[in-house]
Design a protein around this motif. Structure first.
Motif, PDB file in Angstrom:
ATOM      1  N   LEU A   1       5.353   6.429  -3.115  1.00 50.56           N
ATOM      2  CA  LEU A   1       4.161   7.316  -3.748  1.00 50.56           C
ATOM      3  C   LEU A   1       3.741   8.223  -2.893  1.00 50.56           C
ATOM      4  CD1 LEU A   1       2.080   4.088  -4.973  1.00 50.56           C
ATOM      5  CD2 LEU A   1       2.825   5.978  -6.457  1.00 50.56           C
ATOM      6  N   PRO A   2       3.328   9.648  -3.324  1.00 52.84           N
ATOM      7  CA  PRO A   2       3.083  10.445  -2.732  1.00 52.84           C
ATOM      8  C   PRO A   2       1.638  10.372  -1.824  1.00 52.84           C
ATOM      9  CG  PRO A   2       2.428  10.895  -4.775  1.00 52.84           C
ATOM     10  CD  PRO A   2       2.974   9.687  -4.686  1.00 52.84           C
ATOM     11  N   GLY A   3       1.527  11.064  -0.758  1.00 50.76           N
ATOM     12  CA  GLY A   3       0.439  11.080  -0.336  1.00 50.76           C
ATOM     13  C   GLY A   3      -0.729  11.965  -1.160  1.00 50.76           C
ATOM     14  N   PRO A   4      -2.009  12.382  -0.435  1.00 50.45           N
ATOM     15  CA  PRO A   4      -2.460  12.019   0.635  1.00 50.45           C
ATOM     16  C   PRO A   4      -2.497  10.580   0.706  1.00 50.45           C
ATOM     17  CG  PRO A   4      -4.175  12.850  -0.814  1.00 50.45           C
ATOM     18  CD  PRO A   4      -2.968  13.099  -1.508  1.00 50.45           C
ATOM     19  N   TYR A   5      -2.494  10.360   2.317  1.00 51.25           N
ATOM     20  CA  TYR A   5      -2.748   8.739   2.379  1.00 51.25           C
ATOM     21  C   TYR A   5      -4.428   8.587   3.185  1.00 51.25           C
ATOM     22  CZ  TYR A   5       2.260   8.951   2.518  1.00 51.25           C
ATOM     23  OH  TYR A   5       3.419   9.138   2.155  1.00 51.25           O
TER      24      TYR A   5
ATOM     25  N   LEU B   1       0.897  -1.078  -0.031  1.00 53.68           N
ATOM     26  CA  LEU B   1       0.000  -0.071   0.043  1.00 53.68           C
ATOM     27  C   LEU B   1       0.846   1.290  -0.166  1.00 53.68           C
ATOM     28  CD1 LEU B   1      -2.722  -1.187   2.582  1.00 53.68           C
ATOM     29  CD2 LEU B   1      -2.899  -1.054   0.049  1.00 53.68           C
ATOM     30  N   ARG B   2       0.220   2.360  -0.597  1.00 50.45           N
ATOM     31  CA  ARG B   2       0.981   3.596  -0.780  1.00 50.45           C
ATOM     32  C   ARG B   2       1.663   4.050   0.683  1.00 50.45           C
ATOM     33  NH1 ARG B   2      -0.420   7.964  -4.165  1.00 50.45           N
ATOM     34  NH2 ARG B   2      -1.867   6.508  -5.245  1.00 50.45           N
ATOM     35  N   GLY B   3       2.940   4.196   0.719  1.00 49.89           N
ATOM     36  CA  GLY B   3       3.788   4.736   1.836  1.00 49.89           C
ATOM     37  C   GLY B   3       4.338   3.423   2.282  1.00 49.89           C
ATOM     38  N   ARG B   4       4.318   2.346   1.809  1.00 46.62           N
ATOM     39  CA  ARG B   4       4.859   1.035   2.430  1.00 46.62           C
ATOM     40  C   ARG B   4       5.642   0.254   1.447  1.00 46.62           C
ATOM     41  NH1 ARG B   4       0.126   3.508   4.438  1.00 46.62           N
ATOM     42  NH2 ARG B   4      -0.269   3.197   6.607  1.00 46.62           N
TER      43      ARG B   4
END
Length: 290
Positions: free
Chosen positions: A68-72, A59-62
């Motif tokens: 990959l940029p936020g937002p989360y 997943l995004r950020g992991r």
């Protein structure tokens, strides 16, 4: 891991890394927990992949999607999961573990036509924040809540390590992982990344803190049925292998009227996917829905 490969799926902001097991059959898409990555499914996926196509993103950020940029947040992860489904098929059984359950539920609520059914593995019902935390918590208050909930798994995000052996040692000391196995070794090794010459866990701290906001019932949440069939698998023991599970018996049914709820005896929040016993029960639920 039989017929395992890594691939990417185009999402907003770049490419999402996914692990893929199996070459045909019904599609299963699986979302991991808040500081985790796709090898949380390292015991579940090879078995399901014998007769399904099992696709699990970082997943995004992991993991390898960390840049990959936020937002989360759960709605953002739901968008990414939708992209994974569309890249691999038209509809999927969607499986979540821990935070991945909240992302899977967000997907089912926003785009139910993509979801055949949900398998929620020890996650999904809103968590109650500790007493005294306001409905609009500050960043420091969210940090305190998540630290109290997941403890060591969160604390490691601010740490660096001299080598992979030291990182394995940290995980092997975790009270929930006393019965160590090869899948846990692969999980730990994949999680450590070279970040500017130092080794650190792949999960970005800011991603975990933002995503934690979506897991708690900061204000009362009325029961609401899920838009697709769902089964909830409850680990008997907690995040730190304590006797009390993360969720009380019946919590899923109270939050989501009509959901099927099953206990998985002899497992904690981690070993419900990362032990042979827990993985076997998850595989059964994925294959049969029960």
């Amino acid at each position: 891991m039989r017929s395992y490969r890594r691939d990417t799926v185009a999402v907003d902001g770049g490419d999402l890394t996914v692990g893929v097991w199996g070459d045909g059959g019904p599609l299963v898409v699986a979302a991991h927990g808040i500081t985790s990555h796709h090898l949380a499914w390292g015991l579940v996926a090879p078995s399901v992949g014998l007769d399904h196509r099992f696709v699990a993103p970082d997943l995004r950020g992991r993991g390898r999607s960390r840049d990959l940029p936020g937002p989360y947040g759960m709605d953002r992860h739901a968008e990414d999961l939708a992209a994974v489904i569309r890249a691999h098929g038209e509809r999927a059984v969607v499986v979540g573990h821990s935070m991945g359950c909240w992302a899977a539920i967000a997907l089912a609520r926003h785009e139910p036509e993509l979801v055949e059914r949900l398998v929620l593995v020890d996650g999904g019902p809103p968590l109650a924040p500790p007493p005294g935390v306001p409905a609009e918590p500050t960043a420091d208050q969210v940090t305190r809540v998540i630290t109290e909930t997941i403890g060591q798994a969160y604390a490691r995000l601010s740490m660096t390590f001299p080598d992979r052996a030291a990182y394995r040692d940290l995980w092997q000391a975790h009270p929930s992982l006393a019965e160590w196995n090869d899948a846990m070794t692969m999980y730990a090794d994949y999680d450590l990344v070279d970040d500017g010459g130092v080794l650190r866990p792949a999960c970005r701290l800011e991603a975990a803190l933002r995503d934690a906001r979506d897991l708690y019932a900061w204000q009362p949440v009325p029961p609401e049925p899920l838009p697709v069939p769902a089964i909830f698998l409850r680990a008997e023991r907690g995040m730190l292998d304590q006797p009390e599970g993360l969720f009380a018996p019946g919590a899923a049914g109270r939050a989501f009227p009509g959901v099927v709820e099953r206990d998985v005896p002899g497992t904690n929040h981690y070993t419900i996917t990362l032990s042979p016993k827990g993985a076997a029960d998850v595989v059964t639920a994925v294959r049969s829905g029960g």
